[in-house]
Scaffold this motif. Structure first.
Motif, PDB file in Angstrom:
ATOM      1  N   LEU A  77       0.825  -1.204   0.000  1.00 34.91           N
ATOM      2  CA  LEU A  77       0.000   0.000   0.000  1.00 34.91           C
ATOM      3  C   LEU A  77       0.864   1.261   0.000  1.00 34.91           C
ATOM      4  CD1 LEU A  77      -2.702  -1.141   2.594  1.00 34.91           C
ATOM      5  CD2 LEU A  77      -2.983  -0.937   0.106  1.00 34.91           C
ATOM      6  N   PRO A  78       1.529   1.534  -1.140  1.00 33.82           N
ATOM      7  CA  PRO A  78       2.223   2.813  -1.270  1.00 33.82           C
ATOM      8  C   PRO A  78       1.213   3.945  -1.410  1.00 33.82           C
ATOM      9  CG  PRO A  78       2.253   1.637  -3.347  1.00 33.82           C
ATOM     10  CD  PRO A  78       1.633   0.708  -2.346  1.00 33.82           C
ATOM     11  N   ARG A  79       1.697   5.170  -1.342  1.00 32.15           N
ATOM     12  CA  ARG A  79       0.803   6.333  -1.387  1.00 32.15           C
ATOM     13  C   ARG A  79      -0.051   6.362  -2.647  1.00 32.15           C
ATOM     14  NH1 ARG A  79       0.687  11.649   1.257  1.00 32.15           N
ATOM     15  NH2 ARG A  79       2.146  10.666   2.695  1.00 32.15           N
ATOM     16  N   VAL A 121       3.839  -0.385   3.488  1.00 33.23           N
ATOM     17  CA  VAL A 121       2.682   0.486   3.690  1.00 33.23           C
ATOM     18  C   VAL A 121       3.184   1.913   3.939  1.00 33.23           C
ATOM     19  CG1 VAL A 121       0.713   1.011   5.193  1.00 33.23           C
ATOM     20  CG2 VAL A 121       1.262  -1.377   4.646  1.00 33.23           C
ATOM     21  N   ASP A 122       2.527   2.891   3.332  1.00 38.69           N
ATOM     22  CA  ASP A 122       2.842   4.285   3.626  1.00 38.69           C
ATOM     23  C   ASP A 122       2.099   4.670   4.907  1.00 38.69           C
ATOM     24  OD1 ASP A 122       2.995   7.099   3.745  1.00 38.69           O
ATOM     25  OD2 ASP A 122       3.264   7.225   1.579  1.00 38.69           O
ATOM     26  N   TYR A 123       2.771   4.437   6.023  1.00 43.80           N
ATOM     27  CA  TYR A 123       2.133   4.646   7.322  1.00 43.80           C
ATOM     28  C   TYR A 123       1.800   6.120   7.552  1.00 43.80           C
ATOM     29  CZ  TYR A 123       3.546  -0.140   8.331  1.00 43.80           C
ATOM     30  OH  TYR A 123       3.692  -1.499   8.283  1.00 43.80           O
ATOM     31  N   GLU A 124       2.669   7.004   7.128  1.00 40.97           N
ATOM     32  CA  GLU A 124       2.429   8.422   7.360  1.00 40.97           C
ATOM     33  C   GLU A 124       1.136   8.865   6.688  1.00 40.97           C
ATOM     34  OE1 GLU A 124       2.823  11.815   9.261  1.00 40.97           O
ATOM     35  OE2 GLU A 124       4.178  10.096   9.514  1.00 40.97           O
ATOM     36  N   GLU A 165       2.252   2.659  15.543  1.00 45.08           N
ATOM     37  CA  GLU A 165       2.457   3.970  16.148  1.00 45.08           C
ATOM     38  C   GLU A 165       3.386   4.807  15.279  1.00 45.08           C
ATOM     39  OE1 GLU A 165       0.768   4.936  18.573  1.00 45.08           O
ATOM     40  OE2 GLU A 165       0.063   3.098  19.557  1.00 45.08           O
ATOM     41  N   ARG A 166       3.013   6.059  15.061  1.00 52.60           N
ATOM     42  CA  ARG A 166       3.783   6.962  14.207  1.00 52.60           C
ATOM     43  C   ARG A 166       5.254   7.034  14.642  1.00 52.60           C
ATOM     44  NH1 ARG A 166       0.516  11.240  13.313  1.00 52.60           N
ATOM     45  NH2 ARG A 166       0.750  11.789  11.120  1.00 52.60           N
ATOM     46  N   GLU A 167       5.504   7.047  15.944  1.00 46.74           N
ATOM     47  CA  GLU A 167       6.861   7.260  16.467  1.00 46.74           C
ATOM     48  C   GLU A 167       7.772   6.049  16.277  1.00 46.74           C
ATOM     49  OE1 GLU A 167       3.951   9.905  18.377  1.00 46.74           O
ATOM     50  OE2 GLU A 167       4.046   7.724  18.089  1.00 46.74           O
ATOM     51  N   THR A 168       7.203   4.856  16.107  1.00 46.11           N
ATOM     52  CA  THR A 168       8.051   3.659  16.103  1.00 46.11           C
ATOM     53  C   THR A 168       7.926   2.786  14.862  1.00 46.11           C
ATOM     54  OG1 THR A 168       6.333   2.463  17.347  1.00 46.11           O
ATOM     55  CG2 THR A 168       8.109   3.505  18.620  1.00 46.11           C
ATOM     56  N   VAL A 169       6.810   2.836  14.157  1.00 46.83           N
ATOM     57  CA  VAL A 169       6.587   1.838  13.115  1.00 46.83           C
ATOM     58  C   VAL A 169       7.616   1.943  11.992  1.00 46.83           C
ATOM     59  CG1 VAL A 169       4.941   3.208  11.745  1.00 46.83           C
ATOM     60  CG2 VAL A 169       4.805   0.697  11.733  1.00 46.83           C
ATOM     61  N   ALA A 170       8.070   3.153  11.670  1.00 47.92           N
ATOM     62  CA  ALA A 170       9.054   3.303  10.602  1.00 47.92           C
ATOM     63  C   ALA A 170      10.411   2.735  10.984  1.00 47.92           C
ATOM     64  CB  ALA A 170       9.196   4.780  10.229  1.00 47.92           C
TER      65      ALA A 170
END
Length: 339
Positions: free
Chosen positions: A61-63, A86-89, A325-330
């Motif tokens: 799931l890219p942007r 996946v594009d998490y942001e 979580e935004r802070e850790t998933v990347a």
């Protein structure tokens, strides 16, 4: 009409994940477009994206794809690891839930890790092999290197899903537990009755060391020769999370020298090479990445998926699955599993 769900669970299957009642519940909630046996073909994914509200699986799931999924409410990874496909942001920006089922493995892995620790502490595999060879040693003479887990100094590296599950099953043994987890505040860790400690202290004081952390960008080969050399002679290492946390050559050398005993469920290469020297050593327990792979764990995943999808479709927050979580998933670096 019911919302549409794209179900792309490979390497899992619907039969593996869902008890009949849970699959019935899922079908009552959503209109399913499912593909099993391999990853869903790209053209099939692209065809249905504009109408999909939910994705269950490891779909890329890219942007560019997510831009077309205008109805998407949630992505649920049923493999267990948050991956880089996946594009998490974008998902965070759009309020799309990204959830994982890793928590379902906690109890199964914890019980296996406990069993491995007890087997190492009491020399159970070695005693069994000697008995079968007609070389058994009776009574106290067979226990020269054995010790009680009860009351022992125990170390945990990582206190995520696996650490919390393991601490629960360790409770009756009244161990003195030290923990190293740089992502968690010491006073919060101390609230669980553990002793938050630097890595070197955990290594130097633990009779049994459990390696439980997930793989991240920061902890690749964090246990190298220098760190392993800090472990007391005769101590035991139980590796049940990710092999990338350990310098495997250094670990092999340490076991080969007889300095420590180990139990290993995860390997840098799977299948593990047939000619690897660990296969010939007596002071190591080798397990083919099976600690969490119980039918009950997979069925728990399905139960959690249906429960949280019900929450989401009712406009409520998911409760049972693990959130990205935004802070850790990347920063996560786990590799996809094959089975």
């Amino acid at each position: 009409m019911k919302p549409r769900a794209l179900v792309d669970p490979h390497p899992r299957t619907l039969e593996l994940l869902f008890k009949p009642d849970d699959l019935k519940r899922l079908k009552a909630l959503v209109q399913m477009t499912a593909w099993e046996g391999s990853r869903m073909p790209a053209e099939m994914v692209d065809k249905h994206l504009p109408e999909v509200s939910l994705i269950i699986g490891q779909t890329d799931l890219p942007r560019g794809r997510l831009d077309r999924a205008t109805k998407l409410k949630a992505v649920i990874n049923v493999e267990g690891n948050f991956q880089s496909n996946v594009d998490y942001e974008y998902c965070f920006e759009q309020g799309i839930h990204v959830l994982g089922v890793g928590v379902a493995f906690g109890k199964a892995v914890a019980e296996m890790a406990l069993g491995m620790a007890l087997a190492l502490a009491r020399g159970i595999p070695q005693a069994d092999r000697l008995f079968r060879q007609g070389k058994e040693v009776y009574g106290r003479f067979s226990n020269q290197d054995s010790f009680l887990l009860s009351g022992a100094d125990v170390g945990l590296i990582g206190f995520g899903n696996l650490g919390r599950a393991l601490l629960e099953v360790l409770e009756p043994f009244q161990c003195r537990v030290r923990v190293y987890d740089p992502w968690l505040p010491p006073r919060w860790l101390a609230g669980f009755g553990m002793i938050p400690s630097p890595l070197d202290e955990v290594l130097a004081t633990s009779r049994v060391l459990f390696v439980l952390a997930g793989a991240t960008a920061e902890n690749q080969a964090m246990l190298g020769k220098r760190q392993l050399d800090r472990m007391p002679r005769g101590s035991c290492l139980v590796l049940v999370s990710r092999a990338s946390l350990v310098d495997f050559d250094a670990l092999t050398a340490k076991i080969r020298q007889g300095d420590i005993r180990a139990a290993i469920d995860v390997f840098p290469q799977e299948p593990f090479p047939q000619n690897h020297p660990l296969r010939a050593l007596d002071n190591v327990i080798l397990s083919a990445h099976r600690a969490g792979s119980l039918s009950s764990a997979y069925r728990l995943m399905g139960e959690m998926v249906v429960d949280d999808l019900t929450q989401i479709l009712n406009g409520l927050a998911p409760l049972r699955l693990q959130r990205a979580e935004r802070e850790t998933v990347a920063r996560m670096r786990s590799m996809p599993v094959k089975t």
